[in-house]
Design a protein around this motif. Structure first.
Motif: not given
Length: 67
Positions: A30-34
């Motif tokens: 949710q915080n941008g990690k793939l």
């Protein structure tokens, strides 16, 4: 380790999929990690369902399958 239960319905066929993920992994995604890096233990179909809302069966029908 805190687990998170997710129930997701396909936007196309309305089939229901249940999965369990680690809460920290879900938050990382949710915080941008793939998603494939955050939750590699999920199947390709499960990850696609979380990303697009389309189950593996419907994806295969629309696009010819996962490669």
């Amino acid at each position: 380790m805190v687990l998170k239960a997710i129930t997701k319905n396909c936007d196309t066929c309305d089939s229901e999929t249940q999965m369990v993920v680690e809460n920290d992994d879900y938050q990382s995604w949710q915080n941008g990690k793939l998603i494939q890096d955050a939750m590699p233990y999920l199947t390709i179909s499960q990850r696609e369902l979380l990303i697009s809302g389309i189950c593996g069966t419907c994806f295969d029908k629309m696009f010819g399958g996962f490669k």
